[in-house]
Enzyme design. Structure first.
Site, short mmCIF file in Angstrom:
data_model
loop_
_atom_site.label_atom_id
_atom_site.label_comp_id
_atom_site.label_asym_id
_atom_site.label_seq_id
_atom_site.Cartn_x
_atom_site.Cartn_y
_atom_site.Cartn_z
N HIS A 98 1.61 -5.86 0.06
CA HIS A 98 2.58 -6.16 0.99
C HIS A 98 1.98 -6.70 2.06
O HIS A 98 1.05 -6.39 2.55
CB HIS A 98 2.95 -4.83 0.93
CG HIS A 98 4.40 -4.78 1.74
ND1 HIS A 98 4.60 -4.86 3.33
CD2 HIS A 98 5.73 -4.71 1.39
CE1 HIS A 98 5.70 -4.94 3.71
NE2 HIS A 98 6.63 -4.70 2.66
N ASP B 268 -2.85 1.85 0.68
CA ASP B 268 -1.58 1.65 1.06
C ASP B 268 -0.44 2.57 0.08
O ASP B 268 -0.26 2.04 -1.22
CB ASP B 268 -1.02 0.34 0.98
CG ASP B 268 0.45 0.24 1.28
OD1 ASP B 268 1.39 1.01 1.37
OD2 ASP B 268 0.87 -1.13 1.31
N GLN C 271 4.20 2.91 -1.86
CA GLN C 271 5.13 2.75 -3.24
C GLN C 271 4.59 3.93 -4.05
O GLN C 271 5.20 4.08 -5.24
CB GLN C 271 5.23 1.62 -3.87
CG GLN C 271 5.84 0.36 -3.27
CD GLN C 271 7.32 0.50 -3.14
OE1 GLN C 271 8.10 1.33 -3.79
NE2 GLN C 271 8.12 -0.19 -2.08
N LYS D 153 11.21 5.84 2.34
CA LYS D 153 11.12 5.33 1.06
C LYS D 153 11.09 6.71 0.08
O LYS D 153 11.03 6.50 -1.19
CB LYS D 153 10.16 4.47 0.78
CG LYS D 153 9.85 3.38 1.27
CD LYS D 153 8.58 2.33 0.77
CE LYS D 153 8.62 1.15 1.72
NZ LYS D 153 9.52 0.03 1.69
N CYS E 164 8.10 -9.23 0.61
CA CYS E 164 6.92 -9.25 1.51
C CYS E 164 5.63 -9.12 0.90
O CYS E 164 4.54 -8.53 1.30
CB CYS E 164 7.32 -7.82 2.48
SG CYS E 164 8.65 -7.75 3.58
C1 LIG Z 1 3.64 -1.49 -0.67
C2 LIG Z 1 4.34 -1.33 0.40
N1 LIG Z 1 3.64 -1.06 1.55
C3 LIG Z 1 3.99 -1.28 2.84
C4 LIG Z 1 5.39 -1.30 3.06
C5 LIG Z 1 5.87 -1.16 4.46
O1 LIG Z 1 6.63 -0.20 4.65
P1 LIG Z 1 7.55 -0.09 6.03
O2 LIG Z 1 8.27 -1.39 6.10
O3 LIG Z 1 8.13 1.05 5.93
O4 LIG Z 1 6.45 -0.01 7.12
C6 LIG Z 1 6.22 -1.45 2.08
C7 LIG Z 1 7.66 -1.63 2.28
O5 LIG Z 1 8.28 -2.11 1.40
C8 LIG Z 1 5.69 -1.52 0.77
O6 LIG Z 1 6.49 -1.56 -0.29
#
Ligand SMILES: Cc1ncc(COP(=O)(O)O)c(C=O)c1O
Length: 428
Positions: free
Chosen positions: A141, A218, A221, A244, A384
């Site tokens: 992401h 990260d 998810q 989430k 993203c």
């Molecule tokens: C795998 C992953 N990392 C990071 C993020 C970023 O999350 P946030 O927008 O809540 O900071 C997301 C959001 O969709 C994501 O799916």
């Protein structure tokens, strides 16, 4: 255990909405943000109704209660991921957590905010420069990619990456070449938000640690969808977003190993994170306060603690099993639709519940629009994760993502909706 999805759905009033001319809402976009159960909304409301104050500031009763609520939330989320409360830093979201690490590392390289406790301490060990490498994957992401690109720009370090396989997993073929003595940071997703792929993070972490690199995971998810114990991941840092995982927006979590956090200079500076302030300079508190400048998001942290209670009451193993069932059904239903290609593994092994797909000759935005008219909420675009889409040979895709409140009927409605879109556009 089979989930009592009807009972769970009753906790989420938004799911009983009728939309777009009376269609029942079918929400398949929890990968973007999840809905909130009444217990979470009630916990936030209760905080504002009875205890609202700035945590770690007021000397009065409400201030004490707010501080207790905030620190209880820290302990609760720590227990949820098997961590020590002192290693939990509240951030705004996953994105801010990644930036916190990346900026702290470059602050270590430049000496950091003057006067910090980290100056001349092991923070020097965190500092990276032109001879160093930061390793990511093509699946990331943007939140776990752009901050590392920027770190490399600030420090002169080189960004490298594991490529994606054609089925949207991390290709580890060249791990021996990619992880080497120059590698200082390895930042990897715990579960792709596009293909659902779950990379072998522990294996990557072992290779990274063998060369002395730091591992950043990260978990945006993963933590919401299956049991995660930080010690099992091999991570040195791990982060995710509350919104989430049934919690409010505006609260995220960064977990880090205490000896690393202790050595790190701050990212954002100001009130509530200082030890002594003089006009000539300041010193900073130990973690976690060092990384929590300003009045914190107390109500949101309280909501996050309530979300942990809710998820633990359901059981994270049960959540994971339910999503595995829905994902398997989605893979089967979508592969049965001619002209649909799933971008990701076609089995549920090492795979979570994000199912991105393309529909031959129908643009993802058009697919999304037809589905929306039917009351089905999905995500369209590159989610993203633009480099991953490029690697998979598409500009954009449509993504369905599941959570504990989704039903098999909703998955079937998705497949029917795609057929409706194909009919509408005269394909295949
Ligand atoms: C795998 C992953 N990392 C990071 C993020 C970023 O999350 P946030 O927008 O809540 O900071 C997301 C959001 O969709 C994501 O799916």
């Amino acid at each position: 255990m089979t989930l009592d999805v009807a009972a769970i759905r009753a906790d989420f009033p938004i799911l009983s909405r009728q939309v777009r001319g009376g269609n029942p809402l079918i929400y398949l976009d929890s990968g973007a943000t999840a809905h909130k159960p009444l217990a979470v909304l009630d916990a936030e409301r209760e905080f504002y109704l009875r205890h609202n104050a700035a945590a770690h500031r007021g000397a009065h009763l409400l201030g004490e209660e707010a501080t207790d609520a905030y620190e209880h939330a820290r302990s609760r989320i720590a227990a949820f991921i098997g961590a020590d409360p002192g290693e939990i830093i509240f951030t705004r979201n996953a994105t801010e957590a990644a930036n916190l690490i990346a900026y702290s590392v470059s602050n270590a390289a430049t000496g950091g905010p003057a006067g910090g406790p980290a100056a001349g301490t092991p923070a020097a060990g965190l500092a990276i420069g032109p001879d160093d490498e930061v390793l990511v994957t093509e699946l990331e992401h943007h939140a776990n990619l752009v901050p590392w690109q920027q770190l490399c720009q600030r420090t002169g370090a080189r960004l490298r990456w594991f490529p994606a396989t054609p089925d949207g997993r991390v290709d580890l073929t060249d791990i021996g070449d990619l992880v080497g003595e120059r590698t200082r940071i390895v930042a990897v997703t715990h579960q792709s938000n596009v293909t659902g792929a779950i990379p072998p993070v522990a294996r990557i972490a072992a290779a990274a640690h063998a060369v002395g690199a730091i591992v950043v995971v990260d978990a945006a998810q993963s933590v919401p969808h299956h049991p995660v114990a930080v010690a099992d991941t091999g991570a040195d840092f791990l982060f995710f977003s509350g919104h989430k995982m049934l919690a409010p927006t505006g609260i995220g979590v960064l977990w880090g190993r205490s000896e690393l956090l202790g050595a790190m200079p701050p990212f954002i500076t100001g009130g509530s994170m200082i030890e002594v302030v003089r006009m000539e300079g300041s010193t900073f508190l130990p973690p976690p306060q060092r990384f929590e400048a300003g009045v914190p998001a107390v109500a949101q942290a309280v909501g996050l603690a309530a979300a942990c209670d809710y998820l633990d009451a359901v059981g994270m193993e049960n959540v994971a099993e339910h999503e595995r069932m829905l994902t398997g059904r989605a893979i089967e239903a979508l592969t049965a639709v001619p002209g649909v290609r799933i971008l990701g593994p076609l089995t549920t092994e090492d795979r979570g519940g994000a199912v991105a797909f393309e529909v031959d000759q129908v643009h993802p935005h058009d697919v999304g629009q037809v589905l929306d008219e039917l009351g089905i909420a999905v995500r369209t675009g590159h989610h993203c994760a633009w480099p991953l889409h490029r690697a998979l040979g598409v500009q954009a895709s449509t993504r369905a993502s599941f959570y504990l409140y989704n039903t098999p009927d909703e998955v079937d409605a998705l497949a029917d909706g795609i057929r409706t879109a194909q009919k509408f556009f005269g394909t295949p």
